[in-house]
Scaffold this motif. Structure first.
Motif, short mmCIF file in Angstrom:
data_model
loop_
_atom_site.label_atom_id
_atom_site.label_comp_id
_atom_site.label_asym_id
_atom_site.label_seq_id
_atom_site.Cartn_x
_atom_site.Cartn_y
_atom_site.Cartn_z
N SER A 1 14.55 82.14 -91.41
CA SER A 1 15.60 81.96 -92.52
C SER A 1 16.97 81.65 -92.07
O SER A 1 17.63 80.84 -92.94
N LYS A 2 17.22 81.50 -90.88
CA LYS A 2 18.56 81.25 -90.22
C LYS A 2 18.32 79.52 -90.06
O LYS A 2 19.39 78.93 -89.93
N ILE B 1 17.79 75.61 -90.79
CA ILE B 1 18.00 75.02 -91.74
C ILE B 1 16.76 74.11 -91.84
O ILE B 1 16.04 73.45 -91.10
N ARG C 1 17.36 69.95 -96.30
CA ARG C 1 18.79 70.45 -96.49
C ARG C 1 19.58 69.63 -95.29
O ARG C 1 20.58 69.19 -95.48
N TYR D 1 23.42 78.07 -91.39
CA TYR D 1 22.77 77.75 -92.52
C TYR D 1 22.65 79.05 -93.27
O TYR D 1 22.46 79.35 -94.51
N ALA D 2 22.22 80.15 -92.65
CA ALA D 2 21.82 81.19 -93.57
C ALA D 2 22.98 81.94 -94.36
O ALA D 2 22.87 82.41 -95.60
N SER E 1 22.42 79.28 -97.60
CA SER E 1 21.10 78.85 -97.93
C SER E 1 21.18 78.60 -99.42
O SER E 1 20.34 77.86 -99.90
#
Length: 142
Positions: free
Chosen positions: A29-30, A32, A36, A105-106, A109
């Motif tokens: 999830s961290k 990218i 994106r 990015y986290a 998001s």
């Protein structure tokens, strides 16, 4: 007592794969996603390309003024010179949040670049936190 100890050992051993899976999901999830990242790169290229075109136009005006090919007052052409560093600072101010977006990015998001409204939200969030922290930007504050 033996039964409690074996139940505790079983619970601990069965939670190890879950912890590894949770940490893998957290790591995923961290990072990218490629779409994106490509959106952020497209926005970066468009900002830098626009700045390059603007810089080229300013230099052409200055060259024409030095050659005497343009009608107009010399003071008007001298006003272009201070615009060179000002536009460079503006371009850097527009590009820096893109690096923060890709690097952390986290925290962002929910934003999908190159959407203009999301880019404005990114600019607002990054610079609001930067100004409120006295010029220091930490990951936990985003």
């Amino acid at each position: 007592e033996q039964l409690v100890r074996s139940a505790r050992d079983f619970a601990y051993s069965s939670s190890e794969p879950n912890r590894a899976l949770m940490s893998a999901n957290l790591l995923a999830s961290k990072t990218i996603p490629l779409s994106r990242l490509l959106g952020a790169l497209a926005l970066l290229v468009s900002i830098l390309g626009g700045y390059g075109l603007l810089l080229h136009a300013k230099w052409q005006l200055l060259e024409e003024a030095l050659a005497g090919n343009t009608a107009g007052h010399a003071a008007q052409h001298l006003l272009l010179i201070p615009l060179l560093p000002i536009t460079a600072v503006v371009a850097m101010a527009l590009v820096i949040p893109l690096f923060v977006y890709v690097g952390n990015y986290a925290a962002f998001s929910s934003l999908a670049l190159p959407r203009p409204d999301h880019y404005l939200q990114l600019l607002f969030r990054v610079y609001r936190q930067w100004l409120s922290a006295g010029g220091k930007l930490k990951d936990k504050d985003l």
